[in-house]
Design an enzyme around this catalytic site. Structure first.
Site, PDB file in Angstrom:
ATOM      1  CB  CYS A   1      43.724 -26.252 -46.942  1.00 24.26           C
ATOM      2  SG  CYS A   1      44.370 -24.845 -45.873  1.00 24.26           S
TER       3      CYS A   1
ATOM      4  CG  ASP B   1      42.937 -26.914 -27.115  1.00 25.47           C
ATOM      5  OD1 ASP B   1      43.812 -26.544 -27.465  1.00 25.47           O
ATOM      6  OD2 ASP B   1      42.112 -26.694 -25.512  1.00 25.47           O
TER       7      ASP B   1
ATOM      8  CB  CYS C   1      40.866 -23.703 -46.466  1.00 21.01           C
ATOM      9  SG  CYS C   1      40.847 -23.986 -44.971  1.00 21.01           S
TER      10      CYS C   1
ATOM     11  CD  GLU D   1      53.170 -32.076 -29.193  1.00 17.53           C
ATOM     12  OE1 GLU D   1      53.365 -30.818 -28.714  1.00 17.53           O
ATOM     13  OE2 GLU D   1      51.385 -32.083 -27.831  1.00 17.53           O
TER      14      GLU D   1
ATOM     15  CG  ASP E   1      46.747 -31.300 -28.060  1.00 17.29           C
ATOM     16  OD1 ASP E   1      48.178 -31.183 -27.891  1.00 17.29           O
ATOM     17  OD2 ASP E   1      45.937 -30.363 -28.143  1.00 17.29           O
TER      18      ASP E   1
ATOM     19  CB  CYS F   1      41.839 -21.822 -42.352  1.00 19.28           C
ATOM     20  SG  CYS F   1      43.410 -22.155 -43.916  1.00 19.28           S
TER      21      CYS F   1
ATOM     22  CB  CYS G   1      44.647 -24.950 -41.842  1.00 23.66           C
ATOM     23  SG  CYS G   1      43.196 -25.117 -42.747  1.00 23.66           S
TER      24      CYS G   1
HETATM   25 ZN   LIG Z   1      42.749 -24.163 -44.540  1.00 27.62          ZN
END
Ligand SMILES: [Zn+2]
Length: 398
Positions: free
Chosen positions: A329, A355, A348, A273, A188, A345, A326
């Site tokens: 999950c 990053d 989860c 990317e 990234d 998150c 995320c």
């Molecule tokens: Zn998550």
């Protein structure tokens, strides 16, 4: 297919006054010929006709016979022919919709370069002599040419800071594909850090870059304050900008070379990317502009080194919501302002570094493309220098 990889070796050199004058004259003639041929092709294009390389070559012969263009005979004809070949591939790329319509070369200020093929230079005993020159170039051999290689093409350039470089295109027998590795990495790009890897590693910007950026911004402001046409002062201010720019570029290139070599050696698949669209946006901040330039250079190095060593580069579409998702999950966060560097998150409970999470998402998306995509290939550079294909982004359900 040739078994050997072609590779350019670039060195700085210091021309004598006579050599500098000869090269400047050649730059001028190349620009003139390129622009005249482009004008001729454009006029033909307007009449819905196409002009090919051989026709422009015949035009060049005719131009040289006229009184006002007789000076074209004073320089080596090879760089002039090469300019016409470059124009030919620029049009081929345009017709294939890989590039925009070719533009005129503008005078001085920025980088200028000319190309010599083997009939227009002599390379003997480690000395390089160009056509129309008595003495060999005074080259700083900052790294040795591999044993026994002979350049097929020599490109001479002068950058905006007035420094001279020679680039020798050689077949390098020492490059061989590496043994396949089982590893993959997502990469990234950022402003705070040069790169963040899906492994959690963060690669810092080159040392001094922040300070150099401040200096560059100041020098650019000074330059814009100098009135147009105010000869000496303006020239000085411009030289200063170019010098700082060159320093940033050089340091960065050094870092990028080491980094890309390492990443390609360590990983079989490298997911990045695709920023092609964003880099076209104008009015970016200076930091952004430098970061984008670094990214373009990083990508191009990564791609050619991957092709040397039998690795795969996968570019994932930039509209993919890599920061908001995320990576653990797959829950999509409603908002993720740029100021948020760490987050947890809600579904989860995984704590994320912004990053690193984005790099992990890129990796997952890239692997999906690499495994499931029918006929999806890594992006490769075509001889025309354009990246060949666009990748499709796999959709992930939030
Ligand atoms: Zn998550």
């Amino acid at each position: 297919m040739a078994t050997h990889v072609k590779r350019a070796f670039k060195y700085r050199f210091y021309p004598t006054d006579a050599q500098a004058a000869e090269l400047s004259r050649t730059f001028g003639c190349v620009r003139k010929v390129y622009n005249m041929a482009l004008a001729a092709r454009t006029e033909a294009w307007a009449r819905q006709e196409r002009v090919n390389y051989n026709q422009t070559s015949a035009m060049l012969t005719a131009w040289k016979k006229t009184e006002e263009l007789a000076y074209l005979n004073e320089v080596s004809c090879v760089p002039l022919q090469q300019a016409l070949r470059h124009l030919q591939s620029a049009f081929a790329n345009f017709f294939a919709k890989r590039a925009r319509y070719p533009r005129f070369k503008v005078k001085k200020k920025s980088r200028a370069s000319v190309e010599y093929t083997s009939s227009a230079f002599r390379f003997r005993g480690g000395l390089l002599t160009l056509a129309k020159m008595a003495d060999p170039l005074n080259i700083v051999w900052s790294r040795p040419l591999p044993e026994g290689v002979v350049p097929s093409t020599v490109t001479v350039s002068r950058d905006s800071a007035g420094r001279w470089f020679v680039s020798l295109l050689c077949e390098d027998p020492s490059i061989k594909p590496l043994v396949a590795a089982g590893t993959a990495v997502g990469i990234d790009v950022g402003l705070d850090h040069l790169l963040t890897l899906s492994t959690g590693e963060k690669v810092a910007n080159p040392r001094h870059e922040r300070r150099d950026r401040v200096r560059l911004a100041r020098a650019q402001r000074e330059l814009s304050r100098k009135a147009r046409g105010d000869g000496a002062n303006r020239r000085k201010a411009r030289a200063k900008v170019a010098k700082i720019h060159a320093r940033i570029t050089d340091r960065r290139r050094d870092v990028l070379h080491k980094l890309t070599t390492r990443l390609v050696r360590e990983n079989q698949t490298l997911v990045i990317e695709d920023l092609t669209v964003r880099t076209m946006v104008k009015n970016r901040s200076l930091a952004r502009a430098i970061s984008d330039a670094a990214w373009a250079e990083f990508r191009s190095m990564l791609e050619y080194k991957a092709s040397w060593y039998g690795r795969e580069v996968v570019a994932v579409d930039r509209f993919f919501p890599s920061s908001k998702l995320c990576s653990h999950c797959g829950t999509l966060q409603p908002e993720m302002p740029l100021s948020v560097r760490m987050w947890t998150c809600e579904s989860c409970g995984t704590a994320h570094d912004r990053d690193v999470n984005a790099a992990n998402n890129l990796l997952a998306a890239g692997l999906a493309v690499s495994v499931c995509g029918a006929g999806v290939r890594p992006q490769r550079r075509t001889p025309g220098g354009q990246s060949a294909m666009k990748q499709k982004t796999p959709r992930r359900e939030p």
